[in-house]
Design an enzyme around this catalytic site. Sequence first.
Site, PDB file in Angstrom:
ATOM      1  N   GLY A   1      42.502  38.979  36.285  1.00 45.20           N
ATOM      2  CA  GLY A   1      43.754  39.015  35.509  1.00 45.20           C
ATOM      3  C   GLY A   1      44.934  39.683  36.172  1.00 45.20           C
ATOM      4  O   GLY A   1      45.798  40.238  35.483  1.00 45.20           O
ATOM      5  N   SER A   2      45.036  39.588  37.503  1.00 50.53           N
ATOM      6  CA  SER A   2      46.165  40.233  38.182  1.00 50.53           C
ATOM      7  C   SER A   2      47.496  39.628  37.751  1.00 50.53           C
ATOM      8  O   SER A   2      48.451  40.352  37.438  1.00 50.53           O
ATOM      9  CB  SER A   2      46.015  40.117  39.697  1.00 50.53           C
ATOM     10  OG  SER A   2      45.908  38.765  40.059  1.00 50.53           O
ATOM     11  N   SER A   3      47.573  38.301  37.703  1.00 48.00           N
ATOM     12  CA  SER A   3      48.868  37.679  37.414  1.00 48.00           C
ATOM     13  C   SER A   3      49.296  37.986  35.978  1.00 48.00           C
ATOM     14  O   SER A   3      50.466  38.310  35.728  1.00 48.00           O
ATOM     15  CB  SER A   3      48.832  36.171  37.660  1.00 48.00           C
ATOM     16  OG  SER A   3      47.832  35.570  36.879  1.00 48.00           O
ATOM     17  N   ALA A   4      48.351  37.942  35.038  1.00 43.33           N
ATOM     18  CA  ALA A   4      48.715  38.225  33.640  1.00 43.33           C
ATOM     19  C   ALA A   4      49.213  39.652  33.503  1.00 43.33           C
ATOM     20  O   ALA A   4      50.204  39.917  32.808  1.00 43.33           O
ATOM     21  CB  ALA A   4      47.512  37.991  32.731  1.00 43.33           C
ATOM     22  N   ALA A   5      48.553  40.598  34.191  1.00 39.37           N
ATOM     23  CA  ALA A   5      48.960  42.002  34.081  1.00 39.37           C
ATOM     24  C   ALA A   5      50.372  42.194  34.642  1.00 39.37           C
ATOM     25  O   ALA A   5      51.203  42.893  34.045  1.00 39.37           O
ATOM     26  CB  ALA A   5      47.959  42.901  34.809  1.00 39.37           C
TER      27      ALA A   5
ATOM     28  N   GLY B   1      44.190  36.959  42.313  1.00 36.46           N
ATOM     29  CA  GLY B   1      43.473  35.676  42.230  1.00 36.46           C
ATOM     30  C   GLY B   1      41.969  35.809  42.209  1.00 36.46           C
ATOM     31  O   GLY B   1      41.248  34.886  42.569  1.00 36.46           O
TER      32      GLY B   1
ATOM     33  N   PRO C   1      42.870  43.122  42.346  1.00 33.75           N
ATOM     34  CA  PRO C   1      42.940  42.137  43.426  1.00 33.75           C
ATOM     35  C   PRO C   1      43.513  40.809  42.928  1.00 33.75           C
ATOM     36  O   PRO C   1      43.233  40.397  41.798  1.00 33.75           O
ATOM     37  CB  PRO C   1      41.487  41.965  43.881  1.00 33.75           C
ATOM     38  CG  PRO C   1      40.645  42.815  43.023  1.00 33.75           C
ATOM     39  CD  PRO C   1      41.500  43.585  42.076  1.00 33.75           C
TER      40      PRO C   1
ATOM     41  N   GLY D   1      40.012  36.631  39.511  1.00 30.65           N
ATOM     42  CA  GLY D   1      39.361  36.417  38.210  1.00 30.65           C
ATOM     43  C   GLY D   1      39.426  37.617  37.299  1.00 30.65           C
ATOM     44  O   GLY D   1      38.787  37.638  36.243  1.00 30.65           O
TER      45      GLY D   1
ATOM     46  N   ASP E   1      44.240  35.387  29.094  1.00 30.42           N
ATOM     47  CA  ASP E   1      44.547  36.520  29.994  1.00 30.42           C
ATOM     48  C   ASP E   1      45.746  37.325  29.510  1.00 30.42           C
ATOM     49  O   ASP E   1      45.728  38.548  29.504  1.00 30.42           O
ATOM     50  CB  ASP E   1      44.954  36.006  31.378  1.00 30.42           C
ATOM     51  CG  ASP E   1      43.798  35.493  32.172  1.00 30.42           C
ATOM     52  OD1 ASP E   1      42.822  35.038  31.553  1.00 30.42           O
ATOM     53  OD2 ASP E   1      43.878  35.548  33.408  1.00 30.42           O
TER      54      ASP E   1
HETATM   55  O1  PMV Z   1      40.901  33.342  37.282  1.00 26.17           O
HETATM   56  P1  PMV Z   1      41.723  33.675  36.073  1.00 26.17           P
HETATM   57  O2  PMV Z   1      41.621  35.106  35.688  1.00 26.17           O
HETATM   58  O3  PMV Z   1      43.133  33.186  36.197  1.00 26.17           O
HETATM   59  O4  PMV Z   1      41.084  32.874  34.835  1.00 26.17           O
HETATM   60  C1  PMV Z   1      41.148  31.473  34.741  1.00 26.17           C
HETATM   61  C2  PMV Z   1      40.461  31.075  33.479  1.00 26.17           C
HETATM   62  C3  PMV Z   1      40.420  29.588  33.216  1.00 26.17           C
HETATM   63  O5  PMV Z   1      39.744  29.407  31.967  1.00 26.17           O
HETATM   64  C4  PMV Z   1      39.629  28.856  34.287  1.00 26.17           C
HETATM   65  C5  PMV Z   1      41.810  28.977  33.125  1.00 26.17           C
HETATM   66  C6  PMV Z   1      42.601  29.496  31.942  1.00 26.17           C
HETATM   67  O6  PMV Z   1      43.840  29.530  32.036  1.00 26.17           O
HETATM   68  O7  PMV Z   1      42.017  29.816  30.895  1.00 26.17           O
END
Ligand code: PMV
Length: 328
Positions: free
Chosen positions: A118-122, A114, A112, A116, A164
Amino acid sequence: MAVSSAPGKVYLFGEHAVVYGEPAVPCAIELRARVGVEKRDDSKLRVHAEDLSLDGFTVEYGGPTDGHPDIDASESLVSAAMGYVDGAIEQVRDVTGEDDVGFDVTIESDIPLGAGIGSSAAVVVAAIDAAARELGVTLETDELAERAYRTEYEVQDGQASRADTFCSATGGAVRVEGDDCRPIEAPDLPIVIGFDGGAGDTGELVAGVRNLREEYEFAADTVETIGDVVRQGEEVLADGDVAEIGRLMNFNHGLLSALGVSSRSLDTMVWSARDAGAYGAKLTGAGGGGCIVALDPTDETETALSFTPGCEKAFRAELADEGVKQLE
Ligand code: PMV
């Protein structure tokens, strides 16, 4: 055509504090984004995305400066995903020296947006890996992680840690402190995820913590205390004591909550998991909405979460030992 997949992640410990130089420990999970890339005869970038937790859509545009004309502004998450693909392709143009190359890109993701995990990193890691291979270049994992980090850094206006992207590139559990990223030992964790169907605004949440930290010394102390929890957490991970890892996750959630990044639905899911007997539970990622991560080897937490008001989906996630994978 080259196709790569890369995993999402949960933060076992340390999100937000990692932005201020404290260590964090994310851990890759078997939910993946798959990105297929095919070179075009022109310099256009055409992106087709399915299953980004929204209806499938196609967008075509001439290049990074042309914007995304076919995307409805209300689909801001989708346009955000497009920004990441744009950035990833720019990195590939840079690393290969093929400045004018165009691609057809297809994205499919189980993760899903945004939320938390890691969708964008993947998406970024898989896109860079596949696009570089499509041009005949295989990037080393460290170079791939660095390019993926730069993409997130630029798209998120400088608000990104390496956590991420490094975790998605390498798989497993990793420790990130500033520029220093490395794999660490972790036992096979019984991970359960609860998703409230929503998403947090990472930029806003990071800015909120920054302001609190500047205003109150005790907020700065809270960030440092998260760092202490992470350092203790690393030792406990190495020992493989899952019950103690859970207790430290509970502590970490309390500190994140004090920094204002939890939400009613995240707290409700965390408490539901604890009441069901989970070893521990915390929000994962930026917070504000999205996912919690709990540890429970039984089915109790998953069942309890699926009946928890505000929890849209509860599921178990295996740890992903492998990071980016070449599928074609
Ligand atoms: O919500 P995510 O998976 O993009 O994680 C953000 C994590 C933070 O520590 C809040 C920001 C970061 O880039 O580390």
